[in-house]
Design an enzyme around this catalytic site. Structure first.
Site, short mmCIF file in Angstrom:
data_model
loop_
_atom_site.label_atom_id
_atom_site.label_comp_id
_atom_site.label_asym_id
_atom_site.label_seq_id
_atom_site.Cartn_x
_atom_site.Cartn_y
_atom_site.Cartn_z
N GLU A 47 0.99 -1.27 0.05
CA GLU A 47 0.03 0.11 0.02
C GLU A 47 0.82 1.19 -0.09
O GLU A 47 2.06 1.28 0.98
CB GLU A 47 -0.97 -0.03 1.09
CG GLU A 47 -1.65 1.18 1.51
CD GLU A 47 -2.57 1.14 2.77
OE1 GLU A 47 -3.58 2.03 2.79
OE2 GLU A 47 -2.15 0.60 3.60
N LYS A 132 -8.87 3.56 -2.60
CA LYS A 132 -9.34 2.89 -1.51
C LYS A 132 -10.89 3.60 -1.04
O LYS A 132 -10.82 4.79 -1.12
CB LYS A 132 -8.43 3.13 -0.50
CG LYS A 132 -8.96 2.46 1.08
CD LYS A 132 -7.71 2.54 1.81
CE LYS A 132 -8.00 1.89 3.19
NZ LYS A 132 -6.88 1.88 4.19
N CYS A 166 -5.61 -2.62 2.04
CA CYS A 166 -5.51 -2.57 3.58
C CYS A 166 -6.82 -3.18 4.15
O CYS A 166 -7.53 -3.98 4.04
CB CYS A 166 -5.04 -1.31 4.15
SG CYS A 166 -4.24 -1.52 5.83
#
Length: 355
Positions: A47, A132, A166
């Protein structure tokens, strides 16, 4: 009889050179060349690898983080910028797929940053860009929320690839949206550490949560899960702590992240990296995904589509939509746009977001 892809995957457990995008890009290219030389066809990075994870937001008050945010915003990567062009060229030259975490910038704003995963094809094309959906906890101080346009699974010669960033791997609906598209190779990218509690209190066990979430998705989907996590080196801790011993201890004692590759039964098929940088490898045979589907196939017979109705909005979002009746500049005698500018405007019109 149908044949199933077999290939070697690589998960990079690595630290960026904080705020130094050119140096981090060099490091990424070196690791890609190394992994490809060892036979990997799919190479995954952590990430926000280009070029930092905002760990400072977990250990400092917001009023103390402006310097870090400025440096982070100044080192962002554009989806059509030179950094991505170099990675695309390298992927094509080596014939590999690259999954890269970036801090994505936009020409629309100096301060808007997305936590983005980009999948590059072995022909050098950008197969998918996923921002995200929801930055987690203190990450909201840095990253903007994404949209659903990147909730896609890409059909490739090595399998149907999807990715989440994540904490998204905790979101059952996000995971299901990929499973419902036939995902059989999943990429999970994670941060290096994630402090949540003061010293002396039981905090968030990042390694335990990664093993739980990654294993659950592999088991539920009967798929392979490539986990690539960041690493927090001493020089990054020194930079973030600003000579504050309490902050240094908090960063040093927070649980470390891990990188590994999991099979369709949720168990590791590679070594696990935690305490040092490196690359882990796993041999993937998608034929192993078939028999477990007999037991539970959550996007097939082991579901009740008459009971559950899942809808996913994959419309790309943009700051504004502009409707012009014509080009006043051309009628006033101003020359037409050059070819590159015309192409960019056409791409903006088609996608509703940056080209």
């Amino acid at each position: 009889m149908k044949t199933y892809p077999k290939f070697k995957a690589a998960a990079c457990h690595a630290a960026p050179v904080y705020f130094d995008t050119p140096a981090t890009l060099e490091k990424a290219c070196d690791m890609i060349i190394e992994a490809a030389g060892n036979g990997a066809s799919l190479i995954a990075f952590p990430e926000a690898f280009l070029s930092c994870f905002p760990v400072w937001s977990g250990v400092w008050a917001p009023v103390d983080t402006h310097e870090f945010f400025f440096k982070m915003a100044s080192s962002t990567v554009l989806i059509d910028g030179p950094e991505m062009a170099r990675l695309r060229s390298l992927a094509k030259r080596l014939g590999v797929f690259i999954s890269m975490g970036i801090n994505e910038g936009t020409p629309n704003s100096f301060g808007c940053i997305w936590d983005t995963n980009v999948l590059i094809g072995d022909d050098g094309s950008i197969l998918n860009r996923h921002r995200k959906l929801v930055p987690t906890h203190w990450e909201k101080l840095t990253w903007a929320p994404g949209d659903g346009s990147g909730l896609r699974v890409v059909d490739t010669r090595v399998g149907r690839i999807g990715a989440l960033v994540c904490g998204e791997n905790t979101n059952s609906l996000a995971r299901y949206s990929l499973l419902a598209q036939g995902e059989n190779v999943h990429i999970s990218s994670f941060s290096p550490r994630w402090p949540t509690h003061p010293l002396g209190e039981a905090g968030y066990d990042l390694e335990a949560s990664i093993r739980l979430r990654a294993g659950a998705h592999a088991f539920e989907g009967k798929l392979f899960n490539i986990v690539s996590s960041g690493f927090l080196p001493p020089e990054a801790i020194e930079m973030v702590c600003r000579d504050n011993p309490q902050v240094r201890r908090l960063l040093e004692e927070s649980p470390k992240s891990v990188s590994m590759i999991l099979g369709p039964d949720g168990t590791a098929i590679s070594e696990t990296l935690r305490d040092e940088e490196g690359i882990v490898y796993g041999d993937i045979d998608l034929a192993r995904c078939v028999v477990p589907k007999q037991f539970q196939d959550v996007v097939g017979y082991y579901n009740r589509f008459d009971v559950f109705d899942v809808k996913v909005n994959r419309r790309a979002l943009a700051p504004a939509q502009f409707f012009d009746s014509g080009d006043p500049y051309t009628s006033a005698g101003v020359p037409d746009l050059v070819e590159g500018e015309t192409s960019r405007l056409a791409a903006l019109t088609l996608t509703g977001s940056e080209a």
